[in-house]
Design an enzyme around this catalytic site. Structure first.
Site, short mmCIF file in Angstrom:
data_model
loop_
_atom_site.label_atom_id
_atom_site.label_comp_id
_atom_site.label_asym_id
_atom_site.label_seq_id
_atom_site.Cartn_x
_atom_site.Cartn_y
_atom_site.Cartn_z
N ASP A 1 2.33 -32.75 -2.60
CA ASP A 1 1.37 -32.25 -2.69
C ASP A 1 1.59 -30.45 -2.82
OD1 ASP A 1 -2.56 -32.11 -3.88
OD2 ASP A 1 -1.54 -30.50 -3.40
N ASN B 1 -1.12 -21.96 -12.55
CA ASN B 1 -0.98 -22.33 -13.76
C ASN B 1 -1.67 -21.06 -13.94
OD1 ASN B 1 -0.70 -25.29 -13.88
ND2 ASN B 1 -2.10 -25.94 -13.84
N HIS C 1 -0.34 -22.96 -18.20
CA HIS C 1 -0.16 -24.83 -17.85
C HIS C 1 1.23 -25.20 -18.31
CE1 HIS C 1 -3.00 -28.33 -17.06
NE2 HIS C 1 -2.16 -28.81 -17.93
N ASP D 1 3.32 -27.29 -16.23
CA ASP D 1 4.03 -29.01 -16.64
C ASP D 1 4.93 -29.03 -16.40
OD1 ASP D 1 1.44 -29.63 -17.76
OD2 ASP D 1 1.49 -29.92 -19.56
N GLU E 1 -1.45 -32.52 -9.39
CA GLU E 1 0.06 -32.60 -8.55
C GLU E 1 0.30 -33.03 -7.30
OE1 GLU E 1 -3.08 -31.72 -6.92
OE2 GLU E 1 -2.49 -30.15 -6.06
N1 LIG Z 1 0.71 -27.67 -15.90
C1 LIG Z 1 -0.74 -28.92 -14.87
N2 LIG Z 1 -1.49 -28.53 -14.37
C2 LIG Z 1 -2.18 -29.86 -13.94
C3 LIG Z 1 -2.04 -31.03 -13.59
N3 LIG Z 1 -2.88 -31.94 -13.46
C4 LIG Z 1 -3.73 -30.59 -12.64
N4 LIG Z 1 -3.45 -29.64 -12.91
C5 LIG Z 1 -3.70 -28.28 -11.61
O1 LIG Z 1 -3.46 -28.58 -10.44
C6 LIG Z 1 -4.23 -28.02 -10.30
C7 LIG Z 1 -4.89 -28.30 -8.52
O2 LIG Z 1 -5.95 -27.09 -7.91
P1 LIG Z 1 -6.08 -27.43 -6.72
O3 LIG Z 1 -6.89 -29.37 -6.60
O4 LIG Z 1 -7.16 -26.70 -6.32
O5 LIG Z 1 -5.18 -27.42 -5.63
P2 LIG Z 1 -4.08 -26.11 -5.84
O6 LIG Z 1 -4.15 -25.00 -6.05
O7 LIG Z 1 -2.90 -26.65 -5.76
O8 LIG Z 1 -4.24 -25.83 -3.89
P3 LIG Z 1 -3.69 -26.58 -2.51
O9 LIG Z 1 -3.59 -27.89 -3.31
O10 LIG Z 1 -4.90 -26.78 -1.44
O11 LIG Z 1 -2.95 -25.58 -2.52
C8 LIG Z 1 -5.93 -28.10 -10.72
O12 LIG Z 1 -5.68 -26.69 -11.46
C9 LIG Z 1 -5.51 -28.89 -12.10
O13 LIG Z 1 -5.21 -28.24 -12.80
C10 LIG Z 1 -0.75 -30.94 -15.58
O14 LIG Z 1 -0.48 -32.04 -15.73
N5 LIG Z 1 -0.91 -29.96 -15.49
#
Ligand SMILES: Nc1nc2c(ncn2[C@@H]2O[C@H](COP(=O)(O)OP(=O)(O)OP(=O)(O)O)[C@@H](O)[C@H]2O)c(=O)[nH]1
Length: 306
Positions: A176, A184, A189, A193, A220
């Site tokens: 992860d 983002n 965004h 990506d 992610e």
């Molecule tokens: N750009 C982009 N962002 C994505 C995609 N799928 C998920 N995300 C973003 O990934 C982020 C995941 O956030 P969180 O689950 O809070 O986790 P994190 O900020 O990585 O924090 P930790 O995992 O605790 O380190 C969210 O803001 C989603 O919008 C995608 O396909 N593209």
């Protein structure tokens, strides 16, 4: 050096040698043609290591009629997707719907016009190709082009069965991206990506063995499935993946962990002594990933089963 023969394979099944010769003449230039005069032989050729791409099947044969043979081909997982075209005299087509019910895609009636037969066969091959392509898209993640979660679930189940049958270990890395929300929020965004695409390409480029498999499991999150890989080997690979992603040095000023994009990972191994379910394995990797996040991120934790 022998040249590769990419021509499609066609199997002609007819109990009359003259009919086979006639069709062979039509296809021999552009196809690799094989023929069978008996149903058992046809079934054997259809199940061969290099099966035909299409089968031309006579309806009236003494031992087993074409309808029965077609139904058998459609019943078997290995031959189900091979298109079957009936080739028969007009007078024999008493009930054309019977052939379609048995799974045939078309009828060609004798006496036939060779260019038309060829064109129809090519059409069915083209349709088969497009169908396969469409089917493969259902298992690919559109953003990163690695496997998707559905494909991962399928692979995990089959690899776990295989590992248990063969008594070899199977390992899993659940990884992860750290603080990706902040990434983002900081870079947009679109940049997010791009980052995910780059990570997927880099991580999949690191997988050496043919059975190794990577999928995007969630936003992610990625899963790396490693057949024949024990505790020590998976740990070593996870460290390697972390290092390579560090070396990409994708800027992430809002991370708080490092100035660049980093990963947290949970690794787990199904050894030869216990037989976990796919869910047990994912949950153990998930607990380990959670522990890695909790302990400060940018690290690897090992998960335990049971
Ligand atoms: N750009 C982009 N962002 C994505 C995609 N799928 C998920 N995300 C973003 O990934 C982020 C995941 O956030 P969180 O689950 O809070 O986790 P994190 O900020 O990585 O924090 P930790 O995992 O605790 O380190 C969210 O803001 C989603 O919008 C995608 O396909 N593209």
């Amino acid at each position: 050096m022998t040249e590769r023969d990419d021509r499609p394979r066609i199997l002609i099944v007819d109990d009359t040698k003259e009919n086979i010769d006639l069709l062979m003449e039509v296809f021999r230039d552009e196809f690799r043609v094989s023929a069978a005069t008996k149903p058992e032989r046809a079934l054997k050729l259809a199940h061969a290591e290099s099966p035909p791409d299409i089968i031309l099947l006579d309806i009236l044969m003494p031992e087993m009629d074409g309808y029965e043979l077609c139904a058998l081909l459609k019943k078997s997982e290995a031959t189900r997707s091979i298109p079957v075209v009936f080739v028969t005299a007009v007078s024999e087509v008493m009930d054309s719907t019977r052939g379609f019910a048995a799974g045939a895609v078309d009828y060609i009636t004798k006496p036939f016009h060779p260019p038309m037969v060829k064109a129809r066969v090519k059409l069915h091959l083209d349709l088969k190709h497009k169908y396969e392509l469409l089917e493969s898209y259902a298992f690919v993640d559109a953003l990163t082009e690695v496997g998707n979660r559905r494909r991962f679930d399928q692979m995990l189940e089959s690899e776990l069965n295989r590992a248990q049958r063969s008594g070899r270990p199977l390992s899993l890395i659940y990884l992860d991206v750290d603080h990706f929300k902040q990434f983002n929020d900081t870079y947009g965004h679109g940049a997010g990506d791009d980052c995910l695409r780059r990570l997927a390409t880099t991580l999949s480029g690191m997988l050496q063995r043919s059975g190794d498999f990577i999928a995007r499991y969630g936003g992610e999150e990625f899963m790396v499935l490693l057949p024949y890989t024990d505790e020590e080997q998976v740990w070593h690979l996870a460290e390697e993946l972390s290092r390579v992603v560090d070396a990409l040095a994708i800027p992430h000023v809002a991370s708080g962990v490092a100035d660049w994009v980093t990963l947290s990972m949970g690794v787990v191994t199904a050894g030869t002594d216990i037989h976990p379910s796919p869910r047990d394995l994912v949950e153990a990797a998930d607990r380990a990933l959670y522990a890695a996040k909790h302990a400060g991120r940018h690290r690897i934790e090992r998960g335990f089963l049971g």
